[in-house]
Design a protein around this motif. Structure first.
Motif, PDB file in Angstrom:
ATOM      1  N   LEU A  31      62.081   3.051  -0.556  1.00 24.11           N
ATOM      2  CA  LEU A  31      61.744   1.839   0.212  1.00 24.11           C
ATOM      3  C   LEU A  31      60.475   2.116   1.005  1.00 24.11           C
ATOM      4  N   GLU A  32      59.652   1.094   1.187  1.00 24.21           N
ATOM      5  CA  GLU A  32      58.485   1.201   2.061  1.00 24.21           C
ATOM      6  C   GLU A  32      58.760   0.291   3.243  1.00 24.21           C
ATOM      7  N   ILE A  33      58.861   0.898   4.419  1.00 27.53           N
ATOM      8  CA  ILE A  33      59.202   0.130   5.618  1.00 27.53           C
ATOM      9  C   ILE A  33      57.901  -0.184   6.349  1.00 27.53           C
ATOM     10  N   VAL A  34      57.544  -1.453   6.373  1.00 26.48           N
ATOM     11  CA  VAL A  34      56.309  -1.862   7.048  1.00 26.48           C
ATOM     12  C   VAL A  34      56.684  -2.503   8.380  1.00 26.48           C
ATOM     13  N   LEU A  35      56.043  -2.037   9.434  1.00 21.72           N
ATOM     14  CA  LEU A  35      56.231  -2.685  10.750  1.00 21.72           C
ATOM     15  C   LEU A  35      54.904  -3.304  11.158  1.00 21.72           C
ATOM     16  N   ARG A  36      54.963  -4.571  11.586  1.00 22.76           N
ATOM     17  CA  ARG A  36      53.747  -5.299  11.982  1.00 22.76           C
ATOM     18  C   ARG A  36      53.830  -5.705  13.453  1.00 22.76           C
ATOM     19  N   ASN A  37      52.783  -5.335  14.203  1.00 23.77           N
ATOM     20  CA  ASN A  37      52.650  -5.789  15.597  1.00 23.77           C
ATOM     21  C   ASN A  37      51.723  -6.988  15.673  1.00 23.77           C
ATOM     22  N   ALA A  73      49.585  -9.917  13.126  1.00 27.06           N
ATOM     23  CA  ALA A  73      49.564 -10.480  11.763  1.00 27.06           C
ATOM     24  C   ALA A  73      48.238 -10.159  11.067  1.00 27.06           C
ATOM     25  N   TYR A  74      48.340  -9.617   9.869  1.00 26.19           N
ATOM     26  CA  TYR A  74      47.147  -9.298   9.085  1.00 26.19           C
ATOM     27  C   TYR A  74      47.601  -9.023   7.656  1.00 26.19           C
ATOM     28  N   GLY A  75      46.650  -8.895   6.757  1.00 26.18           N
ATOM     29  CA  GLY A  75      46.958  -8.462   5.394  1.00 26.18           C
ATOM     30  C   GLY A  75      47.902  -9.406   4.669  1.00 26.18           C
ATOM     31  N   SER A  76      48.889  -8.821   3.987  1.00 20.40           N
ATOM     32  CA  SER A  76      49.745  -9.631   3.107  1.00 20.40           C
ATOM     33  C   SER A  76      50.559 -10.666   3.884  1.00 20.40           C
ATOM     34  N   LEU A  77      50.900 -10.376   5.153  1.00 15.90           N
ATOM     35  CA  LEU A  77      51.670 -11.358   5.935  1.00 15.90           C
ATOM     36  C   LEU A  77      50.902 -12.671   6.032  1.00 15.90           C
ATOM     37  N   CYS A  78      49.585 -12.575   6.233  1.00 17.04           N
ATOM     38  CA  CYS A  78      48.782 -13.800   6.389  1.00 17.04           C
ATOM     39  C   CYS A  78      48.539 -14.478   5.046  1.00 17.04           C
ATOM     40  N   PRO A  82      45.361   6.958   8.513  1.00 14.53           N
ATOM     41  CA  PRO A  82      44.691   5.654   8.345  1.00 14.53           C
ATOM     42  C   PRO A  82      44.855   5.074   6.935  1.00 14.53           C
ATOM     43  N   ASP A  83      45.469   5.847   6.018  1.00 16.63           N
ATOM     44  CA  ASP A  83      45.795   5.269   4.707  1.00 16.63           C
ATOM     45  C   ASP A  83      46.966   4.292   4.811  1.00 16.63           C
ATOM     46  N   ASN A  84      47.890   4.560   5.741  1.00 19.08           N
ATOM     47  CA  ASN A  84      49.063   3.678   5.802  1.00 19.08           C
ATOM     48  C   ASN A  84      49.301   3.053   7.177  1.00 19.08           C
ATOM     49  N   CYS A  85      48.258   3.085   8.021  1.00 16.91           N
ATOM     50  CA  CYS A  85      48.313   2.373   9.307  1.00 16.91           C
ATOM     51  C   CYS A  85      47.070   1.497   9.389  1.00 16.91           C
ATOM     52  N   ARG A  86      47.177   0.328   9.988  1.00 15.49           N
ATOM     53  CA  ARG A  86      45.953  -0.420  10.338  1.00 15.49           C
ATOM     54  C   ARG A  86      45.642  -0.120  11.788  1.00 15.49           C
ATOM     55  N   LEU A  87      44.428   0.353  12.024  1.00 13.99           N
ATOM     56  CA  LEU A  87      44.012   0.755  13.369  1.00 13.99           C
ATOM     57  C   LEU A  87      42.700   0.082  13.690  1.00 13.99           C
ATOM     58  N   PHE A 124      38.068   0.531   2.713  1.00 10.87           N
ATOM     59  CA  PHE A 124      37.992   0.612   1.247  1.00 10.87           C
ATOM     60  C   PHE A 124      38.546  -0.671   0.606  1.00 10.87           C
ATOM     61  N   ARG A 125      39.734  -1.106   1.093  1.00 11.54           N
ATOM     62  CA  ARG A 125      40.347  -2.309   0.498  1.00 11.54           C
ATOM     63  C   ARG A 125      39.360  -3.482   0.537  1.00 11.54           C
ATOM     64  N   ASN A 126      38.646  -3.636   1.657  1.00 15.61           N
ATOM     65  CA  ASN A 126      37.776  -4.801   1.850  1.00 15.61           C
ATOM     66  C   ASN A 126      36.293  -4.486   1.683  1.00 15.61           C
ATOM     67  N   ASN A 147      55.466  -3.526  -8.840  1.00 24.24           N
ATOM     68  CA  ASN A 147      54.446  -3.896  -7.854  1.00 24.24           C
ATOM     69  C   ASN A 147      55.001  -3.944  -6.421  1.00 24.24           C
ATOM     70  N   ASP A 148      55.890  -3.016  -6.107  1.00 30.05           N
ATOM     71  CA  ASP A 148      56.469  -2.884  -4.757  1.00 30.05           C
ATOM     72  C   ASP A 148      56.865  -4.230  -4.135  1.00 30.05           C
ATOM     73  N   PRO A 149      57.848  -4.937  -4.731  1.00 27.05           N
ATOM     74  CA  PRO A 149      58.177  -6.266  -4.179  1.00 27.05           C
ATOM     75  C   PRO A 149      58.863  -6.214  -2.810  1.00 27.05           C
ATOM     76  N   VAL A 204      47.938  -2.119  14.510  1.00 27.53           N
ATOM     77  CA  VAL A 204      48.204  -3.463  13.960  1.00 27.53           C
ATOM     78  C   VAL A 204      49.494  -3.451  13.151  1.00 27.53           C
ATOM     79  N   ASP A 205      49.577  -2.522  12.205  1.00 26.21           N
ATOM     80  CA  ASP A 205      50.784  -2.381  11.369  1.00 26.21           C
ATOM     81  C   ASP A 205      50.774  -1.008  10.724  1.00 26.21           C
ATOM     82  N   PHE A 206      51.893  -0.646  10.115  1.00 33.57           N
ATOM     83  CA  PHE A 206      51.960   0.636   9.411  1.00 33.57           C
ATOM     84  C   PHE A 206      53.112   0.623   8.424  1.00 33.57           C
ATOM     85  N   LYS A 207      53.052   1.587   7.512  1.00 25.54           N
ATOM     86  CA  LYS A 207      54.107   1.719   6.492  1.00 25.54           C
ATOM     87  C   LYS A 207      54.750   3.094   6.595  1.00 25.54           C
ATOM     88  N   LEU A 208      56.067   3.138   6.611  1.00 25.91           N
ATOM     89  CA  LEU A 208      56.778   4.416   6.670  1.00 25.91           C
ATOM     90  C   LEU A 208      57.646   4.617   5.437  1.00 25.91           C
TER      91      LEU A 208
HETATM   92  P1  TMP Z   1      50.036  -5.250   3.827  1.00 29.07           P
HETATM   93  O1  TMP Z   1      49.460  -6.156   4.844  1.00 29.07           O
HETATM   94  O2  TMP Z   1      49.153  -5.077   2.614  1.00 29.07           O
HETATM   95  O3  TMP Z   1      51.444  -5.603   3.447  1.00 29.07           O
HETATM   96  O4  TMP Z   1      50.108  -3.796   4.492  1.00 29.07           O
HETATM   97  C1  TMP Z   1      50.855  -3.564   5.657  1.00 29.07           C
HETATM   98  C2  TMP Z   1      50.688  -2.107   6.087  1.00 29.07           C
HETATM   99  O5  TMP Z   1      51.264  -1.231   5.150  1.00 29.07           O
HETATM  100  C3  TMP Z   1      49.225  -1.659   6.220  1.00 29.07           C
HETATM  101  O6  TMP Z   1      49.138  -0.787   7.343  1.00 29.07           O
HETATM  102  C4  TMP Z   1      48.963  -0.894   4.971  1.00 29.07           C
HETATM  103  C5  TMP Z   1      50.302  -0.312   4.619  1.00 29.07           C
HETATM  104  N1  TMP Z   1      50.527  -0.210   3.180  1.00 29.07           N
HETATM  105  C6  TMP Z   1      50.707   1.027   2.608  1.00 29.07           C
HETATM  106  O7  TMP Z   1      50.662   2.050   3.279  1.00 29.07           O
HETATM  107  N2  TMP Z   1      50.942   1.077   1.266  1.00 29.07           N
HETATM  108  C7  TMP Z   1      50.999  -0.010   0.486  1.00 29.07           C
HETATM  109  O8  TMP Z   1      51.211   0.123  -0.719  1.00 29.07           O
HETATM  110  C8  TMP Z   1      50.810  -1.295   1.098  1.00 29.07           C
HETATM  111  C9  TMP Z   1      50.866  -2.538   0.267  1.00 29.07           C
HETATM  112  C10 TMP Z   1      50.583  -1.343   2.441  1.00 29.07           C
END
Ligand code: TMP
Length: 242
Positions: free
Chosen positions: A90-96, A98-103, A197-202, A220-222, A129-131, A175-179
Motif C-alpha cells: 500500500l502507498e499511504i499518502v497524507l496531504r496537508n 491540496a495539490y497534484g492528483s487531488l486537484c 524529496p522523491d516522495n514528499c512535496r516541499l 522533474f514531474r513538471n 497503475n497504483d489505483p 504539502v504532502d508525502f507518501k509512506l
Molecule cells: P499525487 O498528488 O501525485 O497523488 O502525489 C501525492 C504525494 O505522493 C506526493 O508527495 C508525491 C508522492 N508520490 C510518490 O511518492 N509516489 C507515487 O507513485 C505517487 C503517485 C506520489
C-alpha cells in the motif's frame, strides 16, 4: 557464506541487496527518477546519494520520536542498512495542502490548505497503475487486518505532526508525502522505504510573496529543472539544523 552482494529486488529508485545478517538488507539509492508510473524517466547524477542522506537523517529524527522504522545505519553515502521487512503493498499518502492528483480528481483548488490532513491510500501495483483503494477493498483483498490498517493510519498522522514541524524549522512547507510500511521478522509494523524529496512535496517558505517554489520531485514531474540544486538545498538545510 557471504551473500552480501546478492541483489534481491530492484525498484524504480532503489536496489535491495542481502546482508550477512539475514535480519538485515542493504538498500542502494539509484540516480534514476521516474514519474507517472515510469512513463517519464531520467537520471540525475547525485540524486541517489542525496536521497539516502536525507532519508537517513529523517528516519533518525523519527526514531528519536519513537516512530518504528526499518533504518539501522548508513553503510555509505548511497547505501543504508535496514531491517528486512515484508512490504505491505500500500502507498499511504497524507496531504496537508491540496495539490497534484487531488486537484486533478476533485474540484479543490491547488494550494488550498486542508482543514485536517487527508489520507489517501493506493494499492502498490505498477501493472494496475497504483489505483486509489478503499478500506473495504483492502480487507477484501486480505492485504492487512483492519486493526493494522488503523495502526498504520495512526502512525502516518503522528509522522505528519513530527515532519511538519521538522520541515517548518528549516523553512519548508510539507504539502504532502507518501509512506510505505512493512512487517519485520517479529511481525511488528515498521515505516519503510524512504522519506526524501522523491516522495514528499516541499515548498520553500523563504519566498517573499506567495510564489510556489517546489524543492522536490515536482521539478522533474513538471519540467521545472534544477532538481539536484533543490535536493542539495534540502540536504544542506537539514545538516545545518540537526
Ligand atoms: P499525487 O498528488 O501525485 O497523488 O502525489 C501525492 C504525494 O505522493 C506526493 O508527495 C508525491 C508522492 N508520490 C510518490 O511518492 N509516489 C507515487 O507513485 C505517487 C503517485 C506520489
Amino acid at each position: 557464506m557471504n551473500k552480501k552482494c546478492e541483489l534481491i529486488y530492484e525498484g524504480k529508485a532503489k536496489k535491495v541487496f542481502s546482508h550477512n545478517d539475514e535480519n538485515k538488507v542493504m538498500i542502494e539509492f539509484k540516480d534514476d527518477a521516474t514519474a507517472f508510473n515510469a512513463m517519464k524517466k531520467a537520471k540525475f547524477e547525485g540524486k541517489g546519494k542525496l536521497n539516502c542522506l536525507i532519508s537517513a537523517k529523517i528516519f533518525e529524527h523519527l526514531m528519536n520520536k519513537n516512530i518504528p522504522t526499518h533504518f539501522i545505519e548508513l553503510k555509505n553515502e548511497n547505501t543504508m542498512i535496514a531491517q528486512k521487512i515484508k512490504v505491505i503493498p500500500l502507498e499511504i499518502v497524507l496531504r496537508n495542502t491540496a495539490y497534484g492528483s487531488l486537484c486533478k480528481q476533485t474540484a479543490i483548488k491547488s494550494g488550498t490548505v486542508l482543514a485536517k490532513p487527508l489520507i489517501d491510500i493506493y494499492l502498490k501495483n505498477d501493472e494496475l497503475n497504483d489505483p486509489l483503494i478503499t478500506k473495504d477493498r483492502i480487507e477484501l483483498m486480505n492485504i492487512l487486518s483492519s486493526k493494522d490498517l488503523d495502526l498504520i493510519i495512526e502512525l502516518t498522522l503522528k509522522i505528519n505532526i513530527i515532519l511538519k514541524s521538522f520541515f517548518k524549522n528549516i523553512k519548508l512547507q510539507l504539502v504532502d508525502f507518501k509512506l510505505e510500511f512493512g512487517y519485520d521478522l517479529k511481525d511488528n509494523i515498521l515505516l519503510a522505504d524512504e522519506i526524501s524529496p522523491d516522495n514528499c512535496r516541499l515548498w520553500d517558505l523563504n519566498q517573499k510573496n506567495d510564489t510556489i517554489v517546489s524543492l522536490d520531485k515536482d521539478r522533474f514531474r513538471n519540467d521545472l529543472g534544477g532538481l539536484i540544486e533543490a535536493y542539495s538545498e534540502i540536504n544542506r538545510r537539514i545538516k545545518n539544523f540537526i
